[in-house]
Write a protein that holds these residues in place. Structure first.
Motif, PDB file in Angstrom:
ATOM      1  N   UNK A  59      48.298  40.226  37.214  1.00  0.00           N
ATOM      2  CA  UNK A  59      48.195  41.219  38.288  1.00  0.00           C
ATOM      3  C   UNK A  59      46.747  41.660  38.411  1.00  0.00           C
ATOM      4  N   UNK A  60      46.263  41.742  39.625  1.00  0.00           N
ATOM      5  CA  UNK A  60      44.897  42.208  39.861  1.00  0.00           C
ATOM      6  C   UNK A  60      44.960  43.319  40.900  1.00  0.00           C
ATOM      7  N   UNK A  61      44.360  44.466  40.565  1.00  0.00           N
ATOM      8  CA  UNK A  61      44.398  45.623  41.467  1.00  0.00           C
ATOM      9  C   UNK A  61      43.014  45.810  42.079  1.00  0.00           C
ATOM     10  N   UNK A  62      42.956  45.898  43.402  1.00  0.00           N
ATOM     11  CA  UNK A  62      41.636  46.031  44.025  1.00  0.00           C
ATOM     12  C   UNK A  62      41.587  47.184  45.027  1.00  0.00           C
ATOM     13  N   UNK A  63      40.458  47.885  45.095  1.00  0.00           N
ATOM     14  CA  UNK A  63      40.267  48.859  46.167  1.00  0.00           C
ATOM     15  C   UNK A  63      40.289  48.113  47.501  1.00  0.00           C
ATOM     16  N   UNK A  64      40.736  48.770  48.573  1.00  0.00           N
ATOM     17  CA  UNK A  64      40.954  48.013  49.813  1.00  0.00           C
ATOM     18  C   UNK A  64      39.669  47.407  50.380  1.00  0.00           C
ATOM     19  N   UNK A  65      38.528  48.083  50.160  1.00  0.00           N
ATOM     20  CA  UNK A  65      37.286  47.533  50.742  1.00  0.00           C
ATOM     21  C   UNK A  65      36.819  46.271  50.011  1.00  0.00           C
ATOM     22  N   UNK A 102      39.793  36.101  48.430  1.00  0.00           N
ATOM     23  CA  UNK A 102      39.058  34.842  48.520  1.00  0.00           C
ATOM     24  C   UNK A 102      38.788  34.287  47.124  1.00  0.00           C
ATOM     25  N   UNK A 103      38.442  35.166  46.201  1.00  0.00           N
ATOM     26  CA  UNK A 103      38.129  34.736  44.837  1.00  0.00           C
ATOM     27  C   UNK A 103      39.348  34.263  44.066  1.00  0.00           C
ATOM     28  N   UNK A 104      40.464  34.950  44.236  1.00  0.00           N
ATOM     29  CA  UNK A 104      41.645  34.617  43.443  1.00  0.00           C
ATOM     30  C   UNK A 104      42.506  33.525  44.065  1.00  0.00           C
ATOM     31  N   UNK A 154      36.703  42.778  56.032  1.00  0.00           N
ATOM     32  CA  UNK A 154      38.116  43.175  55.953  1.00  0.00           C
ATOM     33  C   UNK A 154      39.013  41.975  55.722  1.00  0.00           C
ATOM     34  N   UNK A 155      38.516  40.808  56.099  1.00  0.00           N
ATOM     35  CA  UNK A 155      39.332  39.599  55.982  1.00  0.00           C
ATOM     36  C   UNK A 155      38.485  38.471  55.388  1.00  0.00           C
TER      37      UNK A 155
END
Ligand code: DCT
Ligand code: MG
Length: 504
Positions: A429-435, A442-444, A483-484
């Motif tokens: 599991x990887x948790x990221x801030x939305x920004x 892209x990295x994962x 954002x994308x």
């Protein structure tokens, strides 16, 4: 960008060998009824012919080793139409006029397409005198543009050069086990180039002009072309070190350092390690051994999607607007993987920080969390993106083993009740801030080779620094927002590649 010309299929230099084409090779299902291939040995050579015949059989074509009346398509290489005709006449067959007499280019395109392609005039070996132009560099199928960067190559899962890429990846892995990073990278890059090729390599000339294929790599390919196998690869896979490292690193929690240590201590099997009182296993390794059989059996797409659903049901009850994305190999369309990679974010700033622990607690209460190792975020806003192509990221994350209930077939028979009703699955599991979500996604999503080349491209072609947290423009001294994933490709001046085109 380099222009690569498909080879006009010149014959290869050959060691003379006696090889019989035994019918055992044709133990493949014939998919294309009505087409019976015969490959002319003249100017093709025995071993190359054998290799191509085997390839065609594997692709579902019926192939005859002798010229018989049943043959429908005669394929020749570096022979003119009249030459082939003359040879056929000498065979005194009754139906020779019914053969299609074709150039090897038709055969090659069929192998590339995975089935028979329509015969075009350029494929025909003309029986008239104008048989000169069976290679036309203007034709799109004869030309491929190949970039040295995987992020500029559309690489799908279809790998028609697997015989070579498997070999190169074994050698790369062996270099990794020997801590020879440079050689490892060289063989992985070469394999990635071959994965991209839309045609099967059937002669060394096919490699002409391709980037990143160095001498050592080419000699491996050449040996496989000649013998159908590579002695160096066989030596490696039979080697003690490779076998031990492969086995040890198949345990969750065992990396190169531990494998090296165990190997030096003289261990060669997992039993020896499990039974040795002096070896101190980490908690992760203990669980790795405990659930070894399940984990080593890999994860299917169905299982990955079941984990994804299980996680979404829990997370959305906690945070309804959380974004949960199945990433890694399964996002690229793979059918199997070694783990399930899940990325979680929330558009409400800071809210994402509450998700991981609550989610793990619920999984634990449901009896579904077999193991977890959680790492808190070490992200530092003040730092520029990492320069290393293989750098780890700083997100909050958890390496877990989940208990996935097996999908019941509802038969209720004895076999069902006796076998285990669940499977241990490795989930990250990887948790990221939305920004930072687009960068993390892209990295994962990978593949690893794609990621390495994307970073290399950013650094060398754009003077930018890219990692899983952001993109920094060194010329303008600014962080570029996204954002994308499309935004990131855009900043880098790259055409967008869909996840399934990133299987470099
Ligand atoms: N990744 C990364 N940094 C890491 C580990 C992985 O950037 N420390 C990226 C590269 C690929 C992606 O995350 C997922 O990694 P894996 O699960 O190792 O690879 P995979 O493509 O999902 O393949 P597998 O089927 O083996 O899981
Ligand atoms: Mg994965």
């Amino acid at each position: 960008m380099e222009m690569v010309r498909r080879s006009p299929m010149l014959p290869m230099k050959k060691k003379k060998k006696i090889l019989d084409f035994s019918p055992a090779f044709c133990n493949y299902e014939v998919k294309y009824k009505g087409i019976v291939l015969y490959l002319l040995e003249r100017r093709m050579g025995t071993s190359r012919r054998r290799f191509l015949m085997e390839l065609a059989c594997k692709r579902g074509f019926q192939v005859e080793s002798e010229l018989r009346d049943s043959v429908t398509h005669v394929v020749a290489e570096n022979n003119s139409g009249p030459e082939v005709l003359e040879w056929l006449e000498s065979k005194k067959l009754s139906n020779k006029i019914q053969f299609q007499i074709l150039d090897i280019s038709w055969f090659t395109e069929c192998m590339g397409a995975g089935g028979p392609v329509e015969i075009q005039s350029r494929h025909l070996l003309r029986v008239q005198k104008d048989c000169s132009a069976n290679f036309n560099p203007q034709l799109p199928s004869s030309c491929v543009r190949v970039s040295q960067y995987a992020c500029q190559r559309h690489t799908t899962l279809q790998d028609i050069n697997r015989v070579f890429t498997d070999a190169l990846e074994i050698l790369a892995e062996n270099f990794e086990f020997c801590e020879n990073k440079e050689q490892c990278a060289k063989f992985l890059r070469a394999s990635s180039i071959l994965k991209y090729l839309p045609f099967p390599v059937v002669t060394m000339n096919d490699l002409e002009g391709l980037p990143l294929l160095e001498k050592e790599v080419k000699s491996i390919i050449e040996e496989i072309l000649e013998d159908g196998k590579c002695s160096t690869v066989q030596e490696v896979t039979n080697g003690e070190r490779y076998k031990a490292f492969k086995l040890f690193t198949s345990v969750f929690g065992v990396g190169l350092k531990t494998a090296e240590k165990w190997y030096r201590m003289g261990f060669r099997t997992l039993e020896e390690i499990k039974n040795n009182q002096d070896i101190k296993l980490t908690k992760m390794q203990k669980f790795g051994f405990l659930y070894y059989d399940d984990i080593v059996s890999l994860v299917s797409k169905t299982e990955a999607y079941a984990v994804d659903k299980l996680v979404k049901d829990i997370v959305w009850k906690l945070v309804p607007d959380a974004v949960v994305t199945l990433t890694g190999g399964f996002r690229r369309g793979k059918e199997i993987g070694h783990d399930v990679d899940i990325l979680i974010t929330c558009p409400r700033k800071g809210k994402e920080k509450t998700i991981l622990n609550s989610m793990l607690t619920i999984l634990k209460n449901q009896g579904l969390l077999l193991y977890s190792d959680t790492i808190e975020s070490t992200f530092n806003e003040a730092k520029l993106p990492s320069r290393k192509v293989d750098a780890l990221d700083h997100f909050q994350k958890s390496f877990t083993i989940l208990k996935l209930p097996k999908i019941s077939m509802g038969t209720g028979n004895r076999e069902d009740t006796e076998s285990k009703s669940w499977k241990a699955i490795r989930v990250d599991f990887v948790i990221t801030p939305s920004e930072q979500y687009a960068f993390a996604l892209l990295g994962w999503t990978g593949s690893r080779q794609f990621e390495r080349d994307l970073r290399r491209y950013a650094t060398h072609e754009k003077k930018m620094m890219l990692d899983n947290h952001g993109l920094y423009d060194k010329t303008k001294n600014v962080f570029l927002k996204a954002n994308t994933e499309e935004d990131i490709f855009g900043h880098l001046g790259l055409d967008y590649l869909e996840p399934w085109e990133r299987n470099a």
